[in-house]
Design an enzyme around this catalytic site. Sequence first.
Site, PDB file in Angstrom:
ATOM      1  N   ASP A  39       0.878  -1.168   0.000  1.00 32.81           N
ATOM      2  CA  ASP A  39       0.000   0.000   0.000  1.00 32.81           C
ATOM      3  C   ASP A  39       0.914   1.216   0.000  1.00 32.81           C
ATOM      4  O   ASP A  39       1.339   1.683   1.054  1.00 32.81           O
ATOM      5  CB  ASP A  39      -0.906  -0.011   1.231  1.00 32.81           C
ATOM      6  N   GLU A  98      -1.491  -1.513  -4.762  1.00 32.06           N
ATOM      7  CA  GLU A  98      -2.683  -0.704  -4.969  1.00 32.06           C
ATOM      8  C   GLU A  98      -2.418   0.356  -6.031  1.00 32.06           C
ATOM      9  O   GLU A  98      -1.364   0.979  -6.045  1.00 32.06           O
ATOM     10  CB  GLU A  98      -3.090  -0.038  -3.656  1.00 32.06           C
ATOM     11  N   ASP A 170      -1.908   0.947   7.812  1.00 31.55           N
ATOM     12  CA  ASP A 170      -1.126   0.725   6.595  1.00 31.55           C
ATOM     13  C   ASP A 170      -0.868  -0.754   6.350  1.00 31.55           C
ATOM     14  O   ASP A 170      -0.968  -1.234   5.219  1.00 31.55           O
ATOM     15  CB  ASP A 170       0.203   1.487   6.681  1.00 31.55           C
TER      16      ASP A 170
END
Length: 195
Positions: A39, A98, A170
Site C-alpha cells: 500500500d 494498490e 497501513d
Amino acid sequence: MARYAARAWRNFRPDAAAVGVSASVRMLPAERCRVLGLDPGSQRTGYGLIECLGSQQRHLASGCIDVSGRDMVVRLRRIFEAVSALVSEHRPDIVAIERVFVHRNPDSALKLGQARGVALCAAASLGAGVHEYAPRAIKMAVTGYGAAEKAQVAQMVSTLLALAALPGADAADALAVALCHAHARRLTALASGSA
C-alpha cells in the site's frame, strides 16, 4: 417462491445424485504462492506478506515503512531500499500493489505516484511478478463492499487471516491488497478450468 424451490441455494445438496448433474467439485491445485501486498504512500508504505495454499491464506509478515519527515528524494530511496529488502528476504512469487487513487490535490497525487513507481521498480528488479488492483476492488474482495471504511478492512483482514490483534492501518491495507490477489488468483484458476 414454491415455483423455484428446487433452484434455491438452501436446497442445494452436493451429494444428491437425483439431480442428474455430477456433484463433484474440483479443488484448486495445492501449489504454494507467496504474495507481498503493498500500500504505497509518500509518508508511509504498508506491506503485508501472505502464503496461499489452495483456498487457504496464512499471514507471514506485515508492517509499515515509515519515511515521514525527510526530503522527498531520501524518502523515495528509503522506500526502494526497504521494498528491495523485503523482496530479497521473503522471496514472494507475486507483488500486489494498490493503484494510485487520484486526489484532488495534484501535488499529493504526484508524490503518491512517485512512491508507487519506486515500489514497483524495487519489486520488479528482483524478478517478482507484479499485479495492480484498484482501491474499490480491494475493499470489495475483502469486505464485500467497495466503499468500506479502513476500520472495516482491518477487521476483515484480521478475521480472514486469524490474527491475534488488529494490524495497523497501513499494514491492514497492504494485507488487504495481498488477499485481493489471492482471491483473484483463485477465481482465475477456477474460470480457466485448471482447478
